[in-house]
Write a protein that holds these residues in place. Structure first.
Motif, PDB file in Angstrom:
ATOM      1  N   ALA A  74     -44.862 -52.260 120.242  1.00 35.38           N
ATOM      2  CA  ALA A  74     -44.214 -50.986 120.600  1.00 35.38           C
ATOM      3  C   ALA A  74     -45.276 -50.068 121.006  1.00 35.38           C
ATOM      4  N   THR A  75     -44.807 -49.106 122.013  1.00 34.87           N
ATOM      5  CA  THR A  75     -45.760 -48.245 122.561  1.00 34.87           C
ATOM      6  C   THR A  75     -46.138 -47.082 121.474  1.00 34.87           C
ATOM      7  N   THR A  76     -47.670 -46.702 121.461  1.00 32.90           N
ATOM      8  CA  THR A  76     -48.020 -45.543 120.505  1.00 32.90           C
ATOM      9  C   THR A  76     -48.494 -44.669 121.324  1.00 32.90           C
ATOM     10  N   VAL A  77     -48.193 -43.320 120.852  1.00 34.68           N
ATOM     11  CA  VAL A  77     -48.627 -42.062 121.428  1.00 34.68           C
ATOM     12  C   VAL A  77     -49.337 -41.271 120.381  1.00 34.68           C
ATOM     13  N   ARG A  78     -50.461 -40.907 120.616  1.00 33.87           N
ATOM     14  CA  ARG A  78     -51.134 -40.019 119.769  1.00 33.87           C
ATOM     15  C   ARG A  78     -52.060 -38.933 120.338  1.00 33.87           C
ATOM     16  N   LEU A 115     -53.306 -40.004 124.079  1.00 27.56           N
ATOM     17  CA  LEU A 115     -53.630 -41.488 124.231  1.00 27.56           C
ATOM     18  C   LEU A 115     -52.425 -42.372 123.938  1.00 27.56           C
ATOM     19  N   VAL A 116     -51.760 -43.089 125.320  1.00 26.80           N
ATOM     20  CA  VAL A 116     -50.677 -43.999 125.067  1.00 26.80           C
ATOM     21  C   VAL A 116     -51.192 -45.471 125.170  1.00 26.80           C
ATOM     22  N   GLU A 117     -50.677 -46.284 124.273  1.00 25.98           N
ATOM     23  CA  GLU A 117     -50.978 -47.678 124.594  1.00 25.98           C
ATOM     24  C   GLU A 117     -49.529 -48.278 124.234  1.00 25.98           C
ATOM     25  N   GLY A 118     -49.609 -49.553 125.137  1.00 25.23           N
ATOM     26  CA  GLY A 118     -48.569 -50.473 124.902  1.00 25.23           C
ATOM     27  C   GLY A 118     -48.570 -51.542 125.765  1.00 25.23           C
ATOM     28  N   ASP A 119     -47.433 -52.380 125.846  1.00 25.98           N
ATOM     29  CA  ASP A 119     -47.337 -53.414 126.500  1.00 25.98           C
ATOM     30  C   ASP A 119     -47.033 -53.152 127.977  1.00 25.98           C
ATOM     31  N   ASN A 120     -47.863 -53.556 129.045  1.00 22.30           N
ATOM     32  CA  ASN A 120     -47.433 -53.492 130.287  1.00 22.30           C
ATOM     33  C   ASN A 120     -46.334 -53.837 130.647  1.00 22.30           C
ATOM     34  N   LYS A 121     -45.732 -53.083 131.732  1.00 25.64           N
ATOM     35  CA  LYS A 121     -44.236 -53.569 132.713  1.00 25.64           C
ATOM     36  C   LYS A 121     -44.397 -53.248 133.890  1.00 25.64           C
ATOM     37  N   PRO A 122     -43.995 -54.124 135.047  1.00 28.82           N
ATOM     38  CA  PRO A 122     -44.032 -53.288 136.321  1.00 28.82           C
ATOM     39  C   PRO A 122     -43.255 -52.248 136.330  1.00 28.82           C
ATOM     40  N   GLY A 123     -43.623 -50.882 136.847  1.00 27.55           N
ATOM     41  CA  GLY A 123     -42.982 -49.681 137.189  1.00 27.55           C
ATOM     42  C   GLY A 123     -43.065 -48.732 135.936  1.00 27.55           C
ATOM     43  N   ARG A 127     -52.221 -58.111 128.991  1.00 26.02           N
ATOM     44  CA  ARG A 127     -50.725 -57.600 129.227  1.00 26.02           C
ATOM     45  C   ARG A 127     -50.621 -56.254 128.530  1.00 26.02           C
ATOM     46  N   ARG A 128     -51.701 -55.647 128.126  1.00 33.44           N
ATOM     47  CA  ARG A 128     -51.684 -54.461 127.584  1.00 33.44           C
ATOM     48  C   ARG A 128     -52.104 -53.181 128.506  1.00 33.44           C
ATOM     49  N   TYR A 129     -51.529 -52.024 128.176  1.00 37.35           N
ATOM     50  CA  TYR A 129     -52.289 -50.640 129.117  1.00 37.35           C
ATOM     51  C   TYR A 129     -52.527 -49.627 128.358  1.00 37.35           C
ATOM     52  N   SER A 130     -53.454 -48.950 128.352  1.00 33.95           N
ATOM     53  CA  SER A 130     -53.746 -47.486 127.796  1.00 33.95           C
ATOM     54  C   SER A 130     -53.821 -46.448 128.677  1.00 33.95           C
ATOM     55  N   ALA A 131     -53.556 -45.619 128.583  1.00 30.69           N
ATOM     56  CA  ALA A 131     -53.554 -44.307 129.415  1.00 30.69           C
ATOM     57  C   ALA A 131     -54.098 -43.081 128.498  1.00 30.69           C
ATOM     58  N   VAL A 132     -54.703 -42.301 129.286  1.00 30.87           N
ATOM     59  CA  VAL A 132     -55.214 -40.897 128.329  1.00 30.87           C
ATOM     60  C   VAL A 132     -54.547 -39.819 129.580  1.00 30.87           C
TER      61      VAL A 132
END
Length: 153
Positions: free
Chosen positions: A2-6, A81-89, A115-120
């Motif tokens: 699952a995506t985590t958002v904190r 901070l958002v982290e999760g499994d990457n998907k196109p789009g 296969r994972r992404y993170s975003a700030v």
């Protein structure tokens, strides 16, 4: 997974833009045993002499003291901070949901490793960050639409 958002607090300091400045800025954190997950260093556009460093997390009194001693202050910019499994789009889907809610971003830094992404993501207000967190969770739990690109003639 699952995506985590904190919500996170970025600590920020201005530095001189010169060789070794970032390394010496980070030294107090290494000495204090910090396990920094986010480090952003960048020169100011249009001013080659100045740069900024932002980092997170700073938890506990020992690290907060090290940060303050090193000239860092907690940034007033609400951030997620958002982290999760990457998907196109997925990046498009997240930013489109935020835009559709008329929420303006202060900044976005994203990377994919394997296969994972993170975003700030930084926002103009804590209220906007809270709304965006809900939108991001909704957006990442539904299937991402594939976008099509038209060929130009």
């Amino acid at each position: 997974m699952a995506t985590t958002v904190r919500s996170i607090v970025l600590w920020r300091r201005e530095i001189e833009n010169q060789p070794g400045a970032l390394a010496s800025t980070l030294e107090p954190f290494a000495s204090a045993g910090a396990d920094l997950q986010i480090i952003m260093g960048y020169r100011y556009p249009g001013n080659q002499a100045k740069a900024a460093v932002e980092l997170s997390p700073i938890v506990g009194k020992k690290l907060a003291t090290a940060a303050e001693t090193a000239g860092f202050k907690a940034s007033g910019i609400p951030a997620l901070l958002v982290e999760g499994d990457n998907k196109p789009g997925l990046g498009h889907a997240i930013t489109e949901a935020i835009a559709d809610a008329k929420i303006n971003l202060d900044f976005l830094v994203t990377q994919v490793i394997g296969r994972r992404y993170s975003a700030v993501i930084g926002f103009e207000s804590a209220e906007d960050a809270k709304k965006a967190a809900t939108l991001i969770k909704k957006t990442t739990t539904r299937k991402v639409k594939k976008t099509t690109t038209r060929k130009r003639k």
